[in-house]
Design a protein around this motif. Sequence first.
Motif, PDB file in Angstrom:
ATOM      1  N   PRO A 134      -2.357  -4.900   0.969  1.00 36.13           N
ATOM      2  CA  PRO A 134      -2.520  -5.248   2.383  1.00 36.13           C
ATOM      3  C   PRO A 134      -3.523  -4.334   3.079  1.00 36.13           C
ATOM      4  O   PRO A 134      -3.670  -3.167   2.733  1.00 36.13           O
ATOM      5  N   ILE A 135      -4.219  -4.889   4.070  1.00 36.44           N
ATOM      6  CA  ILE A 135      -5.174  -4.137   4.899  1.00 36.44           C
ATOM      7  C   ILE A 135      -4.613  -4.076   6.312  1.00 36.44           C
ATOM      8  O   ILE A 135      -4.420  -5.116   6.952  1.00 36.44           O
ATOM      9  N   ARG A 136      -4.332  -2.879   6.810  1.00 35.99           N
ATOM     10  CA  ARG A 136      -3.802  -2.742   8.170  1.00 35.99           C
ATOM     11  C   ARG A 136      -4.937  -2.809   9.183  1.00 35.99           C
ATOM     12  O   ARG A 136      -5.934  -2.103   9.067  1.00 35.99           O
ATOM     13  N   GLN A 137      -4.774  -3.664  10.196  1.00 33.58           N
ATOM     14  CA  GLN A 137      -5.812  -3.897  11.197  1.00 33.58           C
ATOM     15  C   GLN A 137      -5.629  -2.993  12.414  1.00 33.58           C
ATOM     16  O   GLN A 137      -4.620  -2.283  12.547  1.00 33.58           O
ATOM     17  N   LEU A 138      -6.595  -3.059  13.336  1.00 30.22           N
ATOM     18  CA  LEU A 138      -6.476  -2.336  14.603  1.00 30.22           C
ATOM     19  C   LEU A 138      -5.228  -2.733  15.369  1.00 30.22           C
ATOM     20  O   LEU A 138      -4.656  -1.935  16.107  1.00 30.22           O
ATOM     21  N   THR A 139      -4.802  -3.974  15.188  1.00 33.50           N
ATOM     22  CA  THR A 139      -3.614  -4.465  15.877  1.00 33.50           C
ATOM     23  C   THR A 139      -2.331  -3.918  15.265  1.00 33.50           C
ATOM     24  O   THR A 139      -1.243  -4.131  15.803  1.00 33.50           O
ATOM     25  N   GLY A 140      -2.421  -3.227  14.137  1.00 32.98           N
ATOM     26  CA  GLY A 140      -1.245  -2.735  13.443  1.00 32.98           C
ATOM     27  C   GLY A 140      -0.660  -3.730  12.471  1.00 32.98           C
ATOM     28  O   GLY A 140       0.312  -3.434  11.775  1.00 32.98           O
ATOM     29  N   THR A 141      -1.229  -4.913  12.381  1.00 33.55           N
ATOM     30  CA  THR A 141      -0.700  -5.966  11.519  1.00 33.55           C
ATOM     31  C   THR A 141      -1.412  -5.949  10.165  1.00 33.55           C
ATOM     32  O   THR A 141      -2.447  -5.319   9.990  1.00 33.55           O
ATOM     33  N   ILE A 142      -0.845  -6.690   9.197  1.00 37.52           N
ATOM     34  CA  ILE A 142      -1.375  -6.653   7.829  1.00 37.52           C
ATOM     35  C   ILE A 142      -1.502  -8.066   7.272  1.00 37.52           C
ATOM     36  O   ILE A 142      -1.059  -8.345   6.163  1.00 37.52           O
TER      37      ILE A 142
END
Length: 420
Positions: A225-233
């Motif tokens: 998984p790649i964690r985004q700026l939004t905190g989501t994956i």
Amino acid sequence: MDFEFGVEDEAFRSEARGWLEEHLTGEFAQARGRGGPGSEHEGGEVRRAWERELGAGGWVGIGWEGAGLLAPSGKDRTAYKTKTPYGNRTATLTQQVVWAEEYARAQAPARYGHIGENLLAPTLLAYGSEEQKKEFLPAVARGEHMWCQGYSEPGAGSDLAGLRTAAVRDGDTYRISGQKIWTSLAHDADWCFVLARTEAGSVRHQGISFLLVPMDQPGRIEVRPIRQLTGTIEFNEVFFDGAVARAEHVVGGEGNGWQVAMGLLAFERGVSTLVQQIGFAEELGRVLREAAASGAVRDPVVKDRLVRQWAELRTMRWNALRTLGSGGDPGAPSVAKLLWGGWHQRLGELAMQVRGTLATVGPQDWSEQAPYELDALQRLFLFTRADTIYGGSDEIQRGIIAERVLGLPREPKGSQGGGR
């Protein structure tokens, strides 16, 4: 094209609305509105169950064409007026629009099976063999198989023709090695359609094949998984280390993957764009309410921007309806992407403008020491930063329009990447 809704369309609307009201209950009601842009990771288990509910109700793959295998035995399908051979209900283009509208207005969970139904399935119908259609489409129509898209790679995003993932023939199979990135829902997908080079030494658009690859290959496929700026994956990296694909699962023939891949990207801008626009309308309504609550709507500059967003959204709707009836406009997908990508990005910026300084803080009291959570409008702003990049950047879309629609000379290699 006359795109008015007729009597049969409105009867279809009533049926669709009634089914959604009846079935969006219990755990499905709790999942309403979940899984949208920037939150695709939410409620995966219940949304997979919802896909199966849609399939059992005959609402996956409406309007599919072809001849072959009927959807599953043992289901009570006597209520269906007509079935498509691979999918479920038959539906005219206007009825597909009706279903999309009612689905969005019901705030039903974001579709977990979108990639299989709206990208893979039309591609198989256009380029796949009869055996491939029989093998894969019924499971998609039943809401059982989830798919992900193995296109982008590090260093080959918009410049898709620069991909390096390789597939080497080994008897009746291919062995795939390489890396894909920004792969939505790969962590929960059953299958992936992968672009890979099957001809050693090939460059750019040559020697690429479109392979159907099972994801359940421990030790051969790794998903990170790649964690985004939004905190989501919701995005992932996918690593292939000798992953196996069967030779009969090459779509369109070996070496013809670029043509198949471009056909798939054109399908991406079909009826589903109207669903997207209804979601956009919901987001715009939220921004309007925020502007009224904060008093920002009294600012003439803000008011002008709000009106402009509304007018542009209406324009996008009519352009989408016109495009659906035009039949094969080569520039239509690129025009649509340019319109909605910039519009959605501006909406995210406007959402922060109407909130003012409060846009910089979270909805929770800092004194509670709780994890910092973003609200829907903050996620909207951050997620839309990517709208003009993913799915083919604005620069790539303008290049396609210039070359394929306006007939302008191709730019020198490397100046815009070749992308789509």
